[in-house]
Scaffold this active site. Structure first.
Site, PDB file in Angstrom:
ATOM      1  N   ASP A 182       0.945  -1.101   0.184  1.00 21.05           N
ATOM      2  CA  ASP A 182      -0.006   0.015  -0.129  1.00 21.05           C
ATOM      3  C   ASP A 182       1.066   1.195  -0.072  1.00 21.05           C
ATOM      4  OD1 ASP A 182      -2.218   1.583   0.186  1.00 21.05           O
ATOM      5  OD2 ASP A 182      -2.251   1.752   2.206  1.00 21.05           O
ATOM      6  N   ASP A 203      -2.719   1.428   6.844  1.00 23.11           N
ATOM      7  CA  ASP A 203      -1.720   1.118   5.711  1.00 23.11           C
ATOM      8  C   ASP A 203      -1.404  -0.503   5.841  1.00 23.11           C
ATOM      9  OD1 ASP A 203      -1.385   4.094   4.882  1.00 23.11           O
ATOM     10  OD2 ASP A 203      -0.771   3.839   7.016  1.00 23.11           O
ATOM     11  N   GLU A 257      -0.909  -1.281  -4.846  1.00 21.99           N
ATOM     12  CA  GLU A 257      -2.476  -0.608  -5.091  1.00 21.99           C
ATOM     13  C   GLU A 257      -2.000   0.593  -6.290  1.00 21.99           C
ATOM     14  OE1 GLU A 257      -5.191   1.097  -1.765  1.00 21.99           O
ATOM     15  OE2 GLU A 257      -3.949   2.870  -2.653  1.00 21.99           O
TER      16      GLU A 257
END
Length: 185
Positions: free
Chosen positions: A7, A141, A68
């Site tokens: 992430d 996160d 991501e």
């Protein structure tokens, strides 16, 4: 399949490793955050992220890295930092020959919770449940990185079948002996 989920973020870059296959219980092998000081120069922060991700790759030896996909936000500065951290993660994996998959936040949320509009609390709760953890990983996160890895493990079989079907439907672009004309002078 062993997947490192990333992430991306310039201040906090979530990382998580999940192992398993679709339809079977999954196992978390590690979760954490690569942090950089907000007052450091961007170049130094990117080097720190690179070193952190390289350490995770060394320790866990994933077969794939799921990152991501960066999407447009109103804050351009945040988007730039996220994109830079994302590029570092892709570079670290690619340098080692590890395939990289990109997933949008809504794809990940839909895969994990059933809704592409789920909030961070819902994602954390489902990650906790799916990986049989005592509590949601903190910060968010870290939970998001695990969600990325889970999403990829679950989606990989369908994505592979789709890619194979698309490849089979396209005519070959490599000339065969019969299709190459002989040029004589």
């Amino acid at each position: 399949m062993r997947v490192l989920g990333v992430d991306p973020g310039l201040t906090r870059c979530g990382v998580g490793v999940v192992e398993g296959v679709a339809g079977r219980p999954l196992a978390m092998l590690g979760v954490g955050v690569v942090r950089t000081p907000a007052d450091a120069e961007t170049g130094q922060r990117l080097v720190a992220i690179e070193q952190g991700i390289d350490a995770w790759l060394d320790e866990h030896r994933p077969e794939l890295v799921a990152v991501e996909r960066v999407f447009a936000q109103h804050n351009v500065r945040t988007v730039m930092g996220t994109a830079q951290a994302s590029a570092v993660a892709m570079l670290c994996a690619s340098r080692r020959g590890i395939p990289v998959a990109l997933h949008t936040p809504s794809e990940v949320k839909a895969a994990i919770t059933g809704s592409g509009r789920a909030d961070k609390t819902q994602v954390g709760a489902m990650v906790t449940r799916l990986l049989r953890l005592d509590a949601p990983p903190k910060p968010a996160d870290a939970a998001d990185a695990l969600a990325l890895a889970i999403c990829h493990i679950w989606r990989a079989p369908a994505l592979n079948r789709l890619q194979q079907a698309q490849a089979a439907a396209r005519p070959s672009r490599i000339p065969t002996t019969a299709s190459v004309r002989k040029v004589t002078r």
